[in-house]
Scaffold this active site. Structure first.
Site, short mmCIF file in Angstrom:
data_model
loop_
_atom_site.label_atom_id
_atom_site.label_comp_id
_atom_site.label_asym_id
_atom_site.label_seq_id
_atom_site.Cartn_x
_atom_site.Cartn_y
_atom_site.Cartn_z
N HIS A 147 0.80 -1.23 0.00
CA HIS A 147 0.00 0.00 0.00
C HIS A 147 0.83 1.27 0.00
CE1 HIS A 147 -3.27 -2.80 0.51
NE2 HIS A 147 -3.90 -1.89 -0.21
N ARG A 193 -10.62 3.52 -1.77
CA ARG A 193 -10.19 2.70 -0.62
C ARG A 193 -10.53 3.47 0.65
NH1 ARG A 193 -5.67 1.46 -4.20
NH2 ARG A 193 -5.37 -0.78 -4.28
N ARG A 235 -15.46 1.19 -1.91
CA ARG A 235 -15.28 -0.12 -1.29
C ARG A 235 -15.44 0.02 0.22
NH1 ARG A 235 -9.57 -2.95 -1.91
NH2 ARG A 235 -8.87 -1.41 -0.38
N GLU A 248 -11.04 -11.06 -5.46
CA GLU A 248 -9.63 -11.07 -5.03
C GLU A 248 -9.21 -12.45 -4.56
OE1 GLU A 248 -8.90 -7.15 -2.58
OE2 GLU A 248 -10.90 -7.90 -2.20
N ASN A 282 -4.20 -7.35 -7.15
CA ASN A 282 -3.10 -7.30 -6.18
C ASN A 282 -3.22 -8.49 -5.23
OD1 ASN A 282 -2.76 -4.87 -7.39
ND2 ASN A 282 -3.57 -3.66 -5.70
N ASP A 283 -4.44 -8.71 -4.77
CA ASP A 283 -4.65 -9.86 -3.88
C ASP A 283 -4.88 -11.14 -4.68
OD1 ASP A 283 -4.32 -8.95 -1.24
OD2 ASP A 283 -6.16 -7.79 -1.43
N ARG A 323 2.34 -10.40 -0.98
CA ARG A 323 2.64 -9.20 -1.77
C ARG A 323 3.59 -8.23 -1.09
NH1 ARG A 323 -3.39 -6.36 -1.81
NH2 ARG A 323 -2.41 -4.37 -2.22
N CYS A 351 -9.52 -3.23 -10.54
CA CYS A 351 -8.95 -2.10 -9.81
C CYS A 351 -7.60 -2.47 -9.21
CB CYS A 351 -9.92 -1.61 -8.75
SG CYS A 351 -10.39 -2.88 -7.60
C1 PEP Z 1 -6.51 -5.56 -4.94
O1 PEP Z 1 -6.37 -6.45 -4.10
O2 PEP Z 1 -6.19 -5.70 -6.13
C2 PEP Z 1 -7.05 -4.26 -4.56
C3 PEP Z 1 -7.33 -3.36 -5.47
O3 PEP Z 1 -7.23 -4.00 -3.24
P1 PEP Z 1 -6.03 -3.59 -2.26
O4 PEP Z 1 -4.82 -3.29 -3.09
O5 PEP Z 1 -6.49 -2.41 -1.49
O6 PEP Z 1 -5.88 -4.82 -1.42
MG MG Z 2 -7.20 -6.25 -2.11
#
Ligand code: PEP
Ligand code: MG
Length: 568
Positions: free
Chosen positions: A187, A294, A330, A429, A452-453, A463, A500
């Site tokens: 993040h 977020r 979200r 995710e 990302n997840d 990650r 996203c």
């Molecule tokens: C993701 O997991 O791709 C996402 C957009 O959420 P975050 O990065 O906040 O976990």
């Molecule tokens: Mg996520």
């Protein structure tokens, strides 16, 4: 040159600011002169107070009253005789060092507060721990870094930056940052992109290689850091910086243009934001909507949960600024690398697989309901869509939707007007959800794929861990097949699908995603114009005709080669 992961584009050249928590250890021993210890304590308390007052003032000016509140809470603790007198008594009665008296006394209060069945008191325990660290540092004569007080151009050097550290950075003076750990989707990296500052993460060694005030160049395009560069290197990077700025001017020409492919197919390019302040950059970068707000950041850098009205103001402001453009909000996705110290949740062995996001909200319905009420009340100010994070089962979605509809009824009964066109969707995710997207698609209004997840769970690669960051492979056929499953499932039910995760703004992934039929791409605001430039040069039909080919490939590398060859 130190190699890391390019986390946020651009070049920065400035002095280093080491943001490292100092060691707070001391030897336990008895003392002869309790008066001298008490004086040392008084002095450390006074220095800590002066410092907190400055930080509070600065935070108030830069980020508003709400964010400054936490420092008022800290100041109150330092002024509380019920906290301070027992420390002084302990020095006198037990002949111990001020450090020991401070730590032992405050630990007692922390334990007491933590065990109370009252969320407010539990939050105070975290504040006491924070303040104790600050006073202890002054007693030991070590420097506590205060990033909020930076008043000259610097590059932050840190082992890691938590999202709340990042939120406190002064946008005016922080030119960039480099960290030892983290990956492209941690993040802090995501926030660097929304703050539009260059960043290199996961260097493994930066804190050990840079001293305070060393000159540093951050190359957020290649992912390099140069420490104490030569004059020649400084000139070279200034040139690179200028080229990057010229490139940005080229992209800016497409600001108000639609995102249409060569064969006249339109897709939506939206942005990811963390705070209402980020909307400005979405609009200046030509965003057609917000694909991910977020909301966690509303809950961070504070000493307690945000109230319904505070949240309502934030959501309303985003919706109004975006006029009628879609805004996907979200619900709270706390956990993983996003902690809320005041909730005092127990540490977990695997926080990314733990008690987080919708799991937390469904067990803490009061927190969830407050957020949903704020969102529903704000819904009349724009084009709101709500999505739930980390949904693993249909039951979770049904339960969350049930709570939302229940609050909608409650609010209506209380006489509030609520929009009747709020779409309710989920983030995809978790692989389980992607695999049964067909079943989900019958019940949700839309999907937003959180790669990302999704990538970390599919590849089983944390990650945040730079040692396994090579497994963050957005072009891996397993990932592309999961994405394809989700898109086909949604389209089968006439629902739309966005993405996203960071993959949506990745120039190699974009042609493949277009071919798979993704409807909405949501990314860091600064990626929008380069993505629009790219998409306008691509044919959707041509990309779709390659779909079977790249979905059946064996490795990410083959996919990359193939996409590059077909888009040259
Ligand atoms: C993701 O997991 O791709 C996402 C957009 O959420 P975050 O990065 O906040 O976990
Ligand atoms: Mg996520």
């Amino acid at each position: 040159m130190i190699q890391g992961i390019a986390a946020s584009h651009g070049i920065a050249i400035a002095k280093a600011y080491q943001l490292v928590t100092p060691e707070l250890t001391y030897e336990k021993k008895s003392i002869d002169d309790p008066n001298k210890e008490t004086e040392r304590l008084e002095k450390a308390l006074a220095t800590a107070k002066g410092e907190l007052e400055k930080i509070r003032e600065h935070t108030r000016k830069e980020m508003g009253d709400e964010h400054a509140e936490i420092f008022s809470a800290h100041l109150l603790i330092l002024d509380d005789p019920e906290m301070i007198n027992p420390i002084k008594d302990k020095i006198k009665s037990e002949n111990v060092l001020a450090e020991a008296a401070l730590e032992e006394t405050t630990n007692m209060f922390v334990d007491m507060f933590k065990n109370m069945d009252n969320a407010y008191m539990q939050e105070r325990a975290a504040d006491i721990q924070d303040v104790t660290k600050r006073v202890l540092a002054h007693l030991l004569g070590v420097t506590v870094p205060n990033p909020a007080l930076i008043d000259e151009e610097v590059i932050i050097i840190a082992n890691d930056l938590t999202p709340s550290d990042t939120a406190q950075l002064n946008r005016e003076f922080v030119r960039g940052f480099a960290t030892d750990i983290g990956g492209r989707t941690s993040h802090s990296a995501i926030m660097a992109r929304s703050l539009e500052i260059p960043a290199v993460v996961g260097t493994k060694e930066i804190t050990g290689s840079v001293k305070q005030d060393d000159m540093v160049i951050i190359d957020g395009i290649e992912g390099n850091v140069i420490v104490n560069p030569t004059d020649g290197q400084i000139d070279e990077y200034k040139e690179k910086q200028a080229t990057f700025e010229r490139q940005k001017e080229e992209w800016a020409k497409l600001k108000g243009e639609p995102t249409i492919t060569e064969d006249k197919e339109q897709v939506e390019l939206a942005a990811n934001i963390g705070t209402p302040d980020d909307v400005e950059s979405v609009l200046t970068n030509g965003g057609e909507g917000i694909g991910l707000y977020r909301t966690e950041f509303l809950y961070m850098g504070k000493s307690q949960l945000p109230t319904e009205d505070e949240q309502f103001d934030a959501y309303k402001s985003v919706l109004e600024k975006m006029e009628d453009k879609p805004v996907v909000v979200r619900t709270l996705d706390i956990g993983g690398d996003k902690e809320l110290s005041y909730l005092d949740l127990p540490d977990e062995l695997n926080p990314f697989l733990g008690f987080r996001a919708i799991r937390f909200c469904l067990e803490n319905e009061d927190v969830f309901r407050t957020q949903l009420r704020a969102l529903l009340r704000a819904s009349v100010y724009g084009n709101l869509k709500i999505m739930f994070p980390m949904v693993a089962t249909l039951e979770e979605f049904r339960q969350a939707k049930g709570v939302l509809l229940d609050e909608k009824e409650n609010l209506k009964d209380e006489g509030n007007s609520i929009s009747d066109n709020i779409e309710i969707g989920i983030m995809v995710e978790i692989p389980s959800t992607a695999v049964i997207a067909r079943q989900f698609a019958k019940e949700v209004d839309f999907f937003s794929i959180g790669t990302n997840d999704l990538i970390q769970y599919t590849m089983a690669a944390d990650r945040m861990n730079e040692r396994v960051s090579y497994l963050y492979q957005p072009y891996h056929p397993a990932i592309l097949n999961l994405i394809n499953t989700v898109i086909e499932a949604a389209h089968h039910e006439d629902k739309w699908v966005g993405m996203c995760g960071e993959m949506a703004g990745d120039s190699i992934a974009i042609p493949a995603l277009l071919g798979l039929g993704l409807d909405e791409f949501s990314m860091s605001a600064t990626s929008i114009l380069p993505a629009r430039t790219q998409i306008r040069g691509l044919s959707k039909e041509k990309m779709s005709s390659y779909k079977d080919k790249f979905l059946s490939m064996g490795t990410a590398e083959e996919v990359v080669e193939f996409v590059k060859e077909k888009t040259e």
